[in-house]
Design an enzyme around this catalytic site. Sequence first.
Site, PDB file in Angstrom:
ATOM      1  N   GLN A   1       0.230  42.163  57.612  1.00  0.00           N
ATOM      2  CA  GLN A   1       1.598  42.619  57.353  1.00  0.00           C
ATOM      3  C   GLN A   1       1.741  44.148  57.377  1.00  0.00           C
ATOM      4  O   GLN A   1       2.808  44.676  57.101  1.00  0.00           O
ATOM      5  CB  GLN A   1       2.127  42.034  56.041  1.00  0.00           C
ATOM      6  CG  GLN A   1       1.489  42.581  54.784  1.00  0.00           C
ATOM      7  CD  GLN A   1       1.894  41.791  53.561  1.00  0.00           C
ATOM      8  OE1 GLN A   1       1.550  40.621  53.410  1.00  0.00           O
ATOM      9  NE2 GLN A   1       2.648  42.416  52.666  1.00  0.00           N
TER      10      GLN A   1
ATOM     11  N   HIS B   1       4.203  42.476  38.522  1.00  0.00           N
ATOM     12  CA  HIS B   1       3.371  41.304  38.818  1.00  0.00           C
ATOM     13  C   HIS B   1       3.166  40.480  37.553  1.00  0.00           C
ATOM     14  O   HIS B   1       3.226  39.257  37.575  1.00  0.00           O
ATOM     15  CB  HIS B   1       1.993  41.736  39.329  1.00  0.00           C
ATOM     16  CG  HIS B   1       2.023  42.578  40.564  1.00  0.00           C
ATOM     17  ND1 HIS B   1       1.729  43.914  40.548  1.00  0.00           N
ATOM     18  CD2 HIS B   1       2.297  42.275  41.861  1.00  0.00           C
ATOM     19  CE1 HIS B   1       1.798  44.408  41.773  1.00  0.00           C
ATOM     20  NE2 HIS B   1       2.160  43.438  42.596  1.00  0.00           N
TER      21      HIS B   1
ATOM     22  N   LEU C   1      -2.271  45.451  40.170  1.00  0.00           N
ATOM     23  CA  LEU C   1      -1.169  44.812  39.444  1.00  0.00           C
ATOM     24  C   LEU C   1      -0.534  45.739  38.406  1.00  0.00           C
ATOM     25  O   LEU C   1      -1.197  46.579  37.807  1.00  0.00           O
ATOM     26  CB  LEU C   1      -1.680  43.543  38.758  1.00  0.00           C
ATOM     27  CG  LEU C   1      -2.357  42.522  39.681  1.00  0.00           C
ATOM     28  CD1 LEU C   1      -2.773  41.287  38.877  1.00  0.00           C
ATOM     29  CD2 LEU C   1      -1.460  42.117  40.840  1.00  0.00           C
TER      30      LEU C   1
HETATM   31  P1  AMP Z   1       2.922  43.071  46.106  1.00  0.00           P
HETATM   32  O1  AMP Z   1       1.615  43.059  45.396  1.00  0.00           O
HETATM   33  O2  AMP Z   1       3.585  44.403  46.121  1.00  0.00           O
HETATM   34  O3  AMP Z   1       2.869  42.393  47.446  1.00  0.00           O
HETATM   35  O4  AMP Z   1       3.898  42.167  45.231  1.00  0.00           O
HETATM   36  C1  AMP Z   1       3.557  40.862  44.860  1.00  0.00           C
HETATM   37  C2  AMP Z   1       4.751  40.202  44.233  1.00  0.00           C
HETATM   38  O5  AMP Z   1       5.174  40.940  43.081  1.00  0.00           O
HETATM   39  C3  AMP Z   1       5.961  40.147  45.179  1.00  0.00           C
HETATM   40  O6  AMP Z   1       6.622  38.906  45.024  1.00  0.00           O
HETATM   41  C4  AMP Z   1       6.804  41.286  44.690  1.00  0.00           C
HETATM   42  O7  AMP Z   1       8.184  41.117  44.959  1.00  0.00           O
HETATM   43  C5  AMP Z   1       6.541  41.245  43.195  1.00  0.00           C
HETATM   44  N1  AMP Z   1       6.851  42.536  42.595  1.00  0.00           N
HETATM   45  C6  AMP Z   1       6.422  43.757  43.003  1.00  0.00           C
HETATM   46  N2  AMP Z   1       6.972  44.730  42.251  1.00  0.00           N
HETATM   47  C7  AMP Z   1       7.766  44.120  41.348  1.00  0.00           C
HETATM   48  C8  AMP Z   1       8.609  44.586  40.293  1.00  0.00           C
HETATM   49  N3  AMP Z   1       8.742  45.869  40.031  1.00  0.00           N
HETATM   50  N4  AMP Z   1       9.282  43.657  39.572  1.00  0.00           N
HETATM   51  C9  AMP Z   1       9.164  42.340  39.841  1.00  0.00           C
HETATM   52  N5  AMP Z   1       8.381  41.833  40.818  1.00  0.00           N
HETATM   53  C10 AMP Z   1       7.694  42.708  41.556  1.00  0.00           C
END
Ligand code: AMP
Length: 280
Positions: free
Chosen positions: A61, A37, A33
Amino acid sequence: MKIAETKQETRKIVKKWKKQGLSVGLVPTMGFLHEGHESLILKSAAENDKTVVSVFVNPMQFGKNEDLEDYPRDFERDCSICRKAGADLIFHPCPQEMYPADFFSYVNVDRITEGLCGSDRPGHFRGVCTVVSKLFHITTPDRAYFGQKDAQQLAVIKKMVQDLDFDLQVIGCPTVREADGLAKSSRNTYLSPEERKAAAVIHRTLEYAKEAISQGQRDAGELKKELVSRIEKEPLAEIDYIELVDGELLQPVKVLKKPLLIAAAVRVGKTRLIDNYFWE
Ligand code: AMP
């Protein structure tokens, strides 16, 4: 804050909350995270009585030649970020808990999954939709929080929730960025210092697009050409795609009008980074 590794335990905890009339927010993540996140968790904690964060690197995925094995993991650190941001429960299943050997069911969203990341990563959105459906069933949230950084994912999940009558609200949250504009991502850790510097070209180019549109540019072909040439000037960057599509069904447009999504996937060294500008 509780940590549950099984669906059964998670269900038990959430059912107890629901019985007490408490609202539940869900933040699905793949862990490692960062502040992006964290912003989702903070928003969920502010808008709901209880917040569940799922931490699961979802094998379904990832494509065969993608970075499933190398994907960064640090569960201890994730726990401390979740705790500080106000999460009440982390759901941290192992792959077998989510996909036992006799698993045969999948969730497909057509059409809006075909372009952009869908064409580069066949099966990716099927994996996302399947795992997110399962997380929705396991945690029965009132609200689920997703980042605008993954714009196609957000649009696909919204469509899936609408089409399949999930009884919850999908909430899109703004992209959190580094000081030079690079969107925060767990994959940024793959970048060498040189690549990290070069990666700023993505956001810089999207900022140029925003400015060009505000100055009256309405020709998608012309703008795309300019965006491609700006990214190509960076020797360490290689474009997977840069597309100008309508903001709902994500179909290519010729004339720029709201809602518009300009989405880019760019490889910097071996790392594939995505970012976008949404004009609404
Ligand atoms: P991930 O762990 O990369 O699958 O991301 C989990 C959630 O966090 C997803 O809804 C992403 O779109 C969101 N997320 C990832 N990076 C960012 C960021 N830089 N700003 C806002 N939300 C993010």
